[in-house]
Design an enzyme around this catalytic site. Structure first.
Site, PDB file in Angstrom:
ATOM      1  CE  LYS A 248      -3.469   1.486  -3.857  1.00 33.35           C
ATOM      2  NZ  LYS A 248      -2.396   1.380  -2.853  1.00 33.35           N
TER       3      LYS A 248
ATOM      4  N   GLY B 222       0.825  -1.210   0.000  1.00 32.11           N
ATOM      5  CA  GLY B 222       0.000   0.000   0.000  1.00 32.11           C
ATOM      6  C   GLY B 222       0.855   1.255   0.000  1.00 32.11           C
ATOM      7  CG  ASP B 223       0.558   3.716   2.335  1.00 32.35           C
ATOM      8  OD1 ASP B 223      -0.541   4.269   2.283  1.00 32.35           O
ATOM      9  OD2 ASP B 223       0.901   2.943   3.235  1.00 32.35           O
TER      10      ASP B 223
ATOM     11  N   GLY C 227      -1.538   8.373  10.395  1.00 28.40           N
ATOM     12  CA  GLY C 227      -0.419   9.233  10.772  1.00 28.40           C
ATOM     13  C   GLY C 227       0.794   8.463  11.278  1.00 28.40           C
ATOM     14  NE  ARG C 228      -0.657   2.589  11.619  1.00 27.94           N
ATOM     15  CZ  ARG C 228      -1.088   1.353  11.384  1.00 27.94           C
ATOM     16  NH1 ARG C 228      -0.801   0.376  12.215  1.00 27.94           N
ATOM     17  NH2 ARG C 228      -1.802   1.083  10.315  1.00 27.94           N
TER      18      ARG C 228
ATOM     19  CB  VAL D 131       9.997  13.098 -11.241  1.00 27.12           C
ATOM     20  CG1 VAL D 131      10.550  11.954 -12.068  1.00 27.12           C
ATOM     21  CG2 VAL D 131       9.153  14.034 -12.100  1.00 27.12           C
TER      22      VAL D 131
ATOM     23  CD  GLN E  17      -6.955  -1.321   1.771  1.00 29.98           C
ATOM     24  OE1 GLN E  17      -7.819  -1.885   1.127  1.00 29.98           O
ATOM     25  NE2 GLN E  17      -7.120  -0.136   2.281  1.00 29.98           N
TER      26      GLN E  17
ATOM     27  CB  ALA F  28      -7.827   3.296   1.248  1.00 28.04           C
ATOM     28  N   GLY F  29      -6.016   5.602   2.167  1.00 25.40           N
ATOM     29  CA  GLY F  29      -5.837   7.047   2.184  1.00 25.40           C
ATOM     30  C   GLY F  29      -5.174   7.443   0.886  1.00 25.40           C
ATOM     31  CG  HIS F  30      -6.314   6.296  -2.528  1.00 27.05           C
ATOM     32  ND1 HIS F  30      -7.238   5.573  -3.230  1.00 27.05           N
ATOM     33  CD2 HIS F  30      -5.473   5.396  -1.989  1.00 27.05           C
ATOM     34  CE1 HIS F  30      -6.963   4.279  -3.110  1.00 27.05           C
ATOM     35  NE2 HIS F  30      -5.900   4.147  -2.361  1.00 27.05           N
ATOM     36  CB  THR F  31      -2.373  11.933  -0.941  1.00 22.92           C
ATOM     37  OG1 THR F  31      -2.453  11.306   0.332  1.00 22.92           O
ATOM     38  CG2 THR F  31      -2.077  13.411  -0.777  1.00 22.92           C
TER      39      THR F  31
ATOM     40  CB  THR G  56      -6.355  -5.571   4.448  1.00 23.22           C
ATOM     41  OG1 THR G  56      -7.550  -4.937   4.910  1.00 23.22           O
ATOM     42  CG2 THR G  56      -6.444  -5.858   2.959  1.00 23.22           C
TER      43      THR G  56
END
Ligand code: IMP
Length: 428
Positions: A16, A12-13, A302-303, A414, A224, A39-42, A239
């Site tokens: 995506k 994950g992370d 935030g981990r 990049v 994930q 999930a956390g999609h930025t 998960t």
């Protein structure tokens, strides 16, 4: 007439969200197929940053219809919060977000059970996001889950909750020594989301199949990643859903024969949150550098993320599980900060050299990485927009990965901005 899948190749992370965002520019539909608000999609748009946990990241592209598939688990409070937060920032959501009536709901007792179980596991904990994901999927498989459509039949909703809580309350009180839940209170809580859900509920599989038939571009957005897949990942440190390509079909109702491109996303290094084996993890200064430069802190919890070198043994395995047709490589700019770049090309397990990702959990726990070293490039690459613009060492690194995996690259990111990428156009 095919759908494109975007999925993560590690834990994950991988970025995506930004790959999906780039592809969503050409998409008509973007669908989430597994997981929930773990999930956390930025996505960065100019100076603005959007983080979505449940709603597909395609929502920031005007005109795109977003669907939350039957394979997703939905926390209605989080859905309500994300809809308002996006709408408060000027993004129209309600008219173009559809939620499948078959999707299961994350209820307050699922979230609590996630926490109780982690605590009870002690040192053997999974390190979950504590969002109730596992307990909700357990109820789905045990056939005692509550689905989005149940909110529209009050009689059934109350009866199902009574049946589910009979067993659950016994677990909560007898095993964990906590307070039981009143099924009618949970029913009232769920009924309060009826007005929000009503205009959104749909048979999203039928919508997507119709779109594919009409040749409209459809993107299936993974959450994930494959090493967190309940079947193919580092079980039990995974998960509770199937983020791999097969899950894209089961979680949306899009048939396997309708999948076209499968885009695998990997960082130029590796990160992991939560517990479980991670052969290339770095515990030294270098790991700290990757975390600092890559800003590797969980966008959901935030981990601090565990960081290490790119593991090609693992990525070859996940590329093959997913049958990826093309690769997106993210965070190349982070490696500008290191003098020597390492890539894991094999493992040593109990004194033996192994090139295949091991099936056995014990072997994986014993795996020591065998590295290939490549020269770093040590210069800023955030301005590069063509592969030829990259310094020679970075081109070598990228080509090495492409050759090892045997699939072409469609994107190299990049930098965090929307335009900071080298993109080889593929149609969605
Ligand atoms: P759960 O999905 O909350 O049950 O957590 C199970 C494992 O998956 C834990 O190691 C989590 O840290 C990890 N995990 C879940 N969702 C994500 C994600 O979106 N990115 C990275 N790790 C995740």
């Amino acid at each position: 007439m095919s759908a494109t899948v975007v999925l993560g190749l590690a834990w994950g992370d991988e970025g995506k969200g930004r790959v999906c965002d780039a592809l969503a520019a050409d998409a008509r539909y973007v669908a989430r197929y597994s997981g929930g608000n773990n999930a956390g999609h930025t996505i960065r748009v100019g100076k603005e940053e959007f983080v979505v946990h449940l709603i597909p990241s395609g929502i920031v592209r005007a005109g795109v219809v977003c669907t939350i598939g039957n394979g997703v688990v939905v926390n209605p409070e989080v859905l309500a919060e994300e809809v308002s937060a996006l709408e408060n920032r000027g993004i129209e959501v309600r008219g173009r977000l559809k939620v499948d009536g078959r999707a299961h709901l994350i209820l307050p007792y699922h979230v609590r059970l996630d926490g109780y179980r982690e605590k009870a596991l002690g040192k053997a904990k999974i390190g979950t996001t504590n969002r109730g994901i596992g307990p909700t999927y357990e109820d789905k498989i045990a056939r005692v889950g509550i689905r989005v459509q149940d909110v529209f039949d009050e009689g059934i909703l109350r009866a199902k909750l009574r049946a589910a809580l009979r067993e659950k309350n016994s677990l909560i009180t007898n095993v964990y020594g906590e307070e039981p839940y009143d099924p009618d209170e949970i029913a009232d809580y769920l009924l309060s989301f009826r007005d929000l859900l009503e205009p959104m509920v749909a048979d999203t599989g039928a919508l997507l199949r119709g779109a594919i038939k009409r040749d409209e571009p459809v993107l299936l957005e993974g959450a994930q990643a494959t090493l967190l897949d309940n079947d193919f990942g580092t079980y039990p440190f995974v998960t509770s859903s199937n983020p791999s390509a097969g899950g894209a079909c089961v979680g949306t109702g899009v048939p396997p024969t309708s999948l076209g491109e499968v885009i695998g996303v990997t960082k130029a290094y590796t990160s992991r949150v939560g517990d479980g084996p991670f052969p290339t993890e770095l515990f030294d200064e270098m790991g700290e550098t990757l975390r600092r430069v890559g800003n590797e802190y969980g966008s959901t919890t935030g981990r601090p993320r565990r960081c290490g070198w790119l593991d090609l043994v693992a990525i070859k395995y996940t590329a093959s599980v997913n049958g990826i047709t093309t690769l997106a490589l993210t965070m190349l700019d982070v490696l500008s900060a290191v003098e020597e770049v390492k890539v894991c090309v094999g493992y040593e397990i109990d004194g033996e050299r192994v090139d295949e990702y091991p099936m056995s959990q014990t072997d994986l726990h014993h795996a020591q990485p065998v590295y290939k070293s490549l020269s770093g490039w040590g210069v800023d690459v955030t301005g590069c927009r063509r592969r030829e613009d990259l310094p020679e060492e970075a081109r070598d690194f990228v080509s090495f990965i492409e050759t090892e995996l045997g699939v072409p690259l469609c994107m190299i990111s990049v930098g965090p901005e929307r335009d900071q990428a080298i993109v080889k156009r593929i149609g969605v």
